[in-house]
Design a protein around this motif. Structure first.
Motif, PDB file in Angstrom:
ATOM      1  N   VAL A  95       0.811  -1.221   0.000  1.00 28.59           N
ATOM      2  CA  VAL A  95       0.000   0.000   0.000  1.00 28.59           C
ATOM      3  C   VAL A  95       0.845   1.272   0.000  1.00 28.59           C
ATOM      4  CG1 VAL A  95      -1.846  -1.213   1.194  1.00 28.59           C
ATOM      5  CG2 VAL A  95      -0.225   0.124   2.532  1.00 28.59           C
ATOM      6  N   SER A  96       2.155   1.142   0.149  1.00 32.25           N
ATOM      7  CA  SER A  96       2.997   2.334   0.285  1.00 32.25           C
ATOM      8  C   SER A  96       3.636   2.792  -1.018  1.00 32.25           C
ATOM      9  CB  SER A  96       4.100   2.088   1.323  1.00 32.25           C
ATOM     10  OG  SER A  96       4.991   1.081   0.874  1.00 32.25           O
ATOM     11  N   VAL A  97       3.716   1.915  -2.022  1.00 38.18           N
ATOM     12  CA  VAL A  97       4.421   2.286  -3.257  1.00 38.18           C
ATOM     13  C   VAL A  97       3.511   3.042  -4.210  1.00 38.18           C
ATOM     14  CG1 VAL A  97       5.993   0.340  -3.088  1.00 38.18           C
ATOM     15  CG2 VAL A  97       3.885   0.094  -4.394  1.00 38.18           C
ATOM     16  N   GLY A  98       4.125   3.729  -5.171  1.00 40.52           N
ATOM     17  CA  GLY A  98       3.370   4.457  -6.171  1.00 40.52           C
ATOM     18  C   GLY A  98       2.873   3.558  -7.287  1.00 40.52           C
ATOM     19  N   LYS A  99       2.120   4.161  -8.220  1.00 37.82           N
ATOM     20  CA  LYS A  99       1.523   3.395  -9.311  1.00 37.82           C
ATOM     21  C   LYS A  99       2.571   2.748 -10.202  1.00 37.82           C
ATOM     22  CE  LYS A  99      -2.484   6.489  -9.565  1.00 37.82           C
ATOM     23  NZ  LYS A  99      -3.232   7.450 -10.414  1.00 37.82           N
ATOM     24  N   GLU A 100       3.681   3.430 -10.417  1.00 33.89           N
ATOM     25  CA  GLU A 100       4.696   2.924 -11.329  1.00 33.89           C
ATOM     26  C   GLU A 100       5.407   1.697 -10.770  1.00 33.89           C
ATOM     27  OE1 GLU A 100       4.419   6.060 -10.351  1.00 33.89           O
ATOM     28  OE2 GLU A 100       3.569   6.916 -12.196  1.00 33.89           O
ATOM     29  N   GLU A 101       5.629   1.669  -9.461  1.00 34.15           N
ATOM     30  CA  GLU A 101       6.360   0.559  -8.852  1.00 34.15           C
ATOM     31  C   GLU A 101       5.464  -0.609  -8.454  1.00 34.15           C
ATOM     32  OE1 GLU A 101       8.146   4.544  -7.749  1.00 34.15           O
ATOM     33  OE2 GLU A 101       6.214   3.587  -7.369  1.00 34.15           O
ATOM     34  N   PHE A 102       4.156  -0.412  -8.501  1.00 39.55           N
ATOM     35  CA  PHE A 102       3.239  -1.371  -7.894  1.00 39.55           C
ATOM     36  C   PHE A 102       3.286  -2.760  -8.528  1.00 39.55           C
ATOM     37  CE2 PHE A 102      -1.070  -3.253  -8.158  1.00 39.55           C
ATOM     38  CZ  PHE A 102      -1.138  -3.717  -6.858  1.00 39.55           C
ATOM     39  N   VAL A 103       3.148  -2.844  -9.839  1.00 33.13           N
ATOM     40  CA  VAL A 103       3.059  -4.158 -10.487  1.00 33.13           C
ATOM     41  C   VAL A 103       4.329  -4.961 -10.255  1.00 33.13           C
ATOM     42  CG1 VAL A 103       2.846  -5.373 -12.685  1.00 33.13           C
ATOM     43  CG2 VAL A 103       1.378  -3.408 -12.215  1.00 33.13           C
ATOM     44  N   GLY A 104       5.475  -4.324 -10.420  1.00 28.85           N
ATOM     45  CA  GLY A 104       6.743  -5.021 -10.202  1.00 28.85           C
ATOM     46  C   GLY A 104       6.887  -5.513  -8.769  1.00 28.85           C
ATOM     47  N   LEU A 105       6.468  -4.692  -7.810  1.00 26.11           N
ATOM     48  CA  LEU A 105       6.550  -5.104  -6.407  1.00 26.11           C
ATOM     49  C   LEU A 105       5.641  -6.299  -6.147  1.00 26.11           C
ATOM     50  CD1 LEU A 105       7.481  -4.664  -3.479  1.00 26.11           C
ATOM     51  CD2 LEU A 105       5.516  -3.124  -3.191  1.00 26.11           C
ATOM     52  N   MET A 106       4.428  -6.267  -6.684  1.00 26.61           N
ATOM     53  CA  MET A 106       3.500  -7.374  -6.490  1.00 26.61           C
ATOM     54  C   MET A 106       4.076  -8.672  -7.051  1.00 26.61           C
ATOM     55  SD  MET A 106       0.699  -6.411  -4.905  1.00 26.61           S
ATOM     56  CE  MET A 106      -0.756  -7.290  -5.430  1.00 26.61           C
ATOM     57  N   GLN A 107       4.660  -8.600  -8.232  1.00 25.30           N
ATOM     58  CA  GLN A 107       5.251  -9.799  -8.830  1.00 25.30           C
ATOM     59  C   GLN A 107       6.396 -10.328  -7.979  1.00 25.30           C
ATOM     60  OE1 GLN A 107       5.981  -7.970 -12.645  1.00 25.30           O
ATOM     61  NE2 GLN A 107       4.257  -9.032 -13.605  1.00 25.30           N
ATOM     62  N   GLU A 108       7.137  -9.427  -7.387  1.00 24.32           N
ATOM     63  CA  GLU A 108       8.243  -9.835  -6.505  1.00 24.32           C
ATOM     64  C   GLU A 108       7.712 -10.482  -5.228  1.00 24.32           C
ATOM     65  OE1 GLU A 108      11.125  -7.654  -3.300  1.00 24.32           O
ATOM     66  OE2 GLU A 108      10.721  -6.571  -5.168  1.00 24.32           O
ATOM     67  N   LEU A 109       6.758  -9.848  -4.580  1.00 25.83           N
ATOM     68  CA  LEU A 109       6.260 -10.352  -3.297  1.00 25.83           C
ATOM     69  C   LEU A 109       5.522 -11.678  -3.441  1.00 25.83           C
ATOM     70  CD1 LEU A 109       4.951  -7.023  -1.701  1.00 25.83           C
ATOM     71  CD2 LEU A 109       7.086  -8.221  -1.216  1.00 25.83           C
ATOM     72  N   TYR A 110       4.779 -11.839  -4.526  1.00 25.01           N
ATOM     73  CA  TYR A 110       4.020 -13.068  -4.726  1.00 25.01           C
ATOM     74  C   TYR A 110       4.851 -14.192  -5.350  1.00 25.01           C
ATOM     75  CZ  TYR A 110      -0.463 -10.972  -3.393  1.00 25.01           C
ATOM     76  OH  TYR A 110      -1.505 -10.385  -2.685  1.00 25.01           O
ATOM     77  N   ALA A 111       6.132 -13.896  -5.618  1.00 20.29           N
ATOM     78  CA  ALA A 111       7.042 -14.953  -6.072  1.00 20.29           C
ATOM     79  C   ALA A 111       7.537 -15.791  -4.887  1.00 20.29           C
ATOM     80  CB  ALA A 111       8.226 -14.349  -6.821  1.00 20.29           C
ATOM     81  N   GLU A 112       7.360 -15.282  -3.674  1.00 21.48           N
ATOM     82  CA  GLU A 112       7.702 -16.054  -2.474  1.00 21.48           C
ATOM     83  C   GLU A 112       6.867 -17.330  -2.455  1.00 21.48           C
ATOM     84  OE1 GLU A 112       9.463 -16.851   1.328  1.00 21.48           O
ATOM     85  OE2 GLU A 112       9.957 -15.382  -0.234  1.00 21.48           O
ATOM     86  N   PRO A 113       7.476 -18.481  -2.256  1.00 19.92           N
ATOM     87  CA  PRO A 113       6.730 -19.748  -2.301  1.00 19.92           C
ATOM     88  C   PRO A 113       5.645 -19.828  -1.222  1.00 19.92           C
ATOM     89  CG  PRO A 113       9.095 -20.141  -2.415  1.00 19.92           C
ATOM     90  CD  PRO A 113       8.917 -18.698  -2.061  1.00 19.92           C
ATOM     91  N   ILE A 114       4.564 -20.504  -1.563  1.00 16.74           N
ATOM     92  CA  ILE A 114       3.517 -20.802  -0.588  1.00 16.74           C
ATOM     93  C   ILE A 114       4.056 -21.836   0.396  1.00 16.74           C
ATOM     94  CG2 ILE A 114       1.237 -21.867  -0.284  1.00 16.74           C
ATOM     95  CD1 ILE A 114       0.569 -20.774  -3.105  1.00 16.74           C
ATOM     96  N   LYS A 115       3.798 -21.611   1.664  1.00 20.24           N
ATOM     97  CA  LYS A 115       4.283 -22.521   2.710  1.00 20.24           C
ATOM     98  C   LYS A 115       3.103 -23.385   3.184  1.00 20.24           C
ATOM     99  CE  LYS A 115       7.830 -19.221   4.058  1.00 20.24           C
ATOM    100  NZ  LYS A 115       7.576 -18.398   2.839  1.00 20.24           N
ATOM    101  N   PRO A 116       3.129 -24.676   2.879  1.00 23.14           N
ATOM    102  CA  PRO A 116       1.995 -25.552   3.233  1.00 23.14           C
ATOM    103  C   PRO A 116       1.609 -25.487   4.704  1.00 23.14           C
ATOM    104  CG  PRO A 116       3.504 -26.686   1.762  1.00 23.14           C
ATOM    105  CD  PRO A 116       4.173 -25.397   2.139  1.00 23.14           C
ATOM    106  N   GLU A 117       2.605 -25.308   5.577  1.00 26.46           N
ATOM    107  CA  GLU A 117       2.283 -25.267   7.006  1.00 26.46           C
ATOM    108  C   GLU A 117       1.445 -24.038   7.366  1.00 26.46           C
ATOM    109  OE1 GLU A 117       6.422 -23.396   6.532  1.00 26.46           O
ATOM    110  OE2 GLU A 117       5.283 -25.073   5.680  1.00 26.46           O
TER     111      GLU A 117
END
Length: 387
Positions: A95-117
């Motif tokens: 929620v803190s980044v601007g419009k230009e950085e948003f998509v790239g940040l989302m792709q980076e953050l959601y690249a973190e693997p899902i943890k089954p636990e």
């Protein structure tokens, strides 16, 4: 009646909620007598509202609050909540980044693997609050994590994608999810979506769906219609899928609730959804505006972090009140976005509908001027319906 687009191509006219209106009949009733309950599987809710499985809408706390109020929230098991032990700093970054950085940040953050636990942990946290543990996975996620969800004893599982069908072609090396087998093997009700046509809705019911989600692209943060050119306006989509539900019921005696998902902002939208045949609605942006929402003023689509083709965006919805004020009031706003249950009950009273089934039978008219007729001052002053 089909309309000719050009030689060799015709099209059927479809309608959105802004183009229709509900017509009062010969009877009215006191809103307190309106029965708004709906049931999916063995779960009954007083408020026919389900909060979308979006990271800015539902977390463990919101799921618990919604259950307490008589509604229900769905937790995204392929989002921030299951990729990070502590989602708070991740949400703060989003929620803190601007419009230009948003998509790239989302792709980076959601690249973190899902943890089954974390899947099992989040379900347990919701159940420990005495709340309904409704969760969501994509078809691919259901293949990977369905067993974990079953062992954690979730109360309801939604299998969601932009479009879900029983007839899916995959590359030779990938085995598609067998929806019928999956629904049969899971120990809890399985809701399937999304779809927008009679034929697909009927096939999903035949596959064993406990509920059907209807809607492609109308959500406030969804860009699928612009990116893919795919979708059917919600009034028509809901009516078509509800017809499949009714036909399936006549054939089998099994009633499969149809849930309108997306494009719903006000109490009036909810009323129109049900009048078109829906049993309940799934909403995102109206819940994202709650003080308790994890998105803190922001709302983003489920397909926003796609690494190859984002089909969602982040919108600033603001914070307008508590989740209680938004769902059951008292309303602090005059634009139909607070006290959604009160709006539904009042509309049912005005229309003389004693319950959801009667609300589904009210008369509907085509009314393209419904939201603008006589509203020149509201629009000019940005009040009420003119906001």
């Amino acid at each position: 009646m089909d309309i000719s687009i050009g030689r060799g191509k015709t099209a059927r006219r479809a309608y959105g909620f802004d183009e229709i209106a509900l017509v009062p009949g010969q009877r009215t009733l006191d809103p307190s007598l309106a029965d708004t309950r709906f049931t999916i599987g063995n779960i009954e809710r007083e408020i026919p509202i389900i909060a979308s499985a979006m990271d800015g809408v539902v977390d463990v706390n919101m799921a618990a609050l919604l259950s307490e109020l008589g509604a229900m929230g769905v937790l995204n098991l392929e989002g921030i909540q299951t990729r990070y032990e502590d989602p708070k700093p991740i949400l703060d970054r989003i929620v803190s980044v601007g419009k230009e950085e948003f998509v790239g940040l989302m792709q980076e953050l959601y690249a973190e693997p899902i943890k089954p636990e974390l899947i099992a942990q989040r379900i347990k946290e919701i159940k420990d609050r005495g709340a309904i543990a409704a969760v969501s996975l994509t078809p691919a996620g259901a293949q990977k994590y369905g067993k974990i969800v079953a062992e954690a004893k979730a109360d309801l599982l939604c299998i969601q994608a932009t479009v879900v069908s029983t007839d899916h072609l995959s590359p030779g090396a990938i085995a598609p999810l067998d929806l019928a087998q999956f629904c049969q093997e899971m120990p809890m009700p399985v809701m399937l979506g999304n779809c927008v046509t009679y034929e697909v809705a009927l096939k999903l019911m035949q596959a064993g769906a406990a509920g059907i989600l209807v809607g492609i692209g109308p959500g406030a943060a969804c860009t699928s219609r612009g990116v893919l050119g795919v979708g059917v306006p919600q009034a028509t989509a809901v009516a078509d899928c509800a017809a499949a539900r009714d036909d399936y019921y006549r054939e089998t005696g099994k009633y499969i609730p149809t849930i309108a998902d997306g494009g719903i902002v006000t109490g009036g939208d909810i009323c129109k959804c049900i009048a078109c045949g829906a049993d309940a609605v799934m909403i995102g942006s109206p819940i994202a505006r709650a003080k308790e929402a994890p998105g803190v003023d922001y709302h983003w689509g489920m397909a926003t972090p796609s690494p190859v083709l984002p089909r969602g965006t982040r919108i600033n919805v603001g914070t307008t009140g508590t989740i209680k004020e938004i769902l059951v009031g008292p309303a602090k706003l005059d634009d139909g976005t607070h006290n959604l249950l009160g709006a539904l009950k009042t509309s049912m009273g005005t229309l003389g509908a004693k319950d959801i089934k009667e609300m589904q039978q009210v008369e509907v008219v085509i009314a393209p001027s419904l939201l603008t007729e006589g509203k020149v001052y509201q629009k000019a002053q940005q009040l009420g319906m003119g906001k």
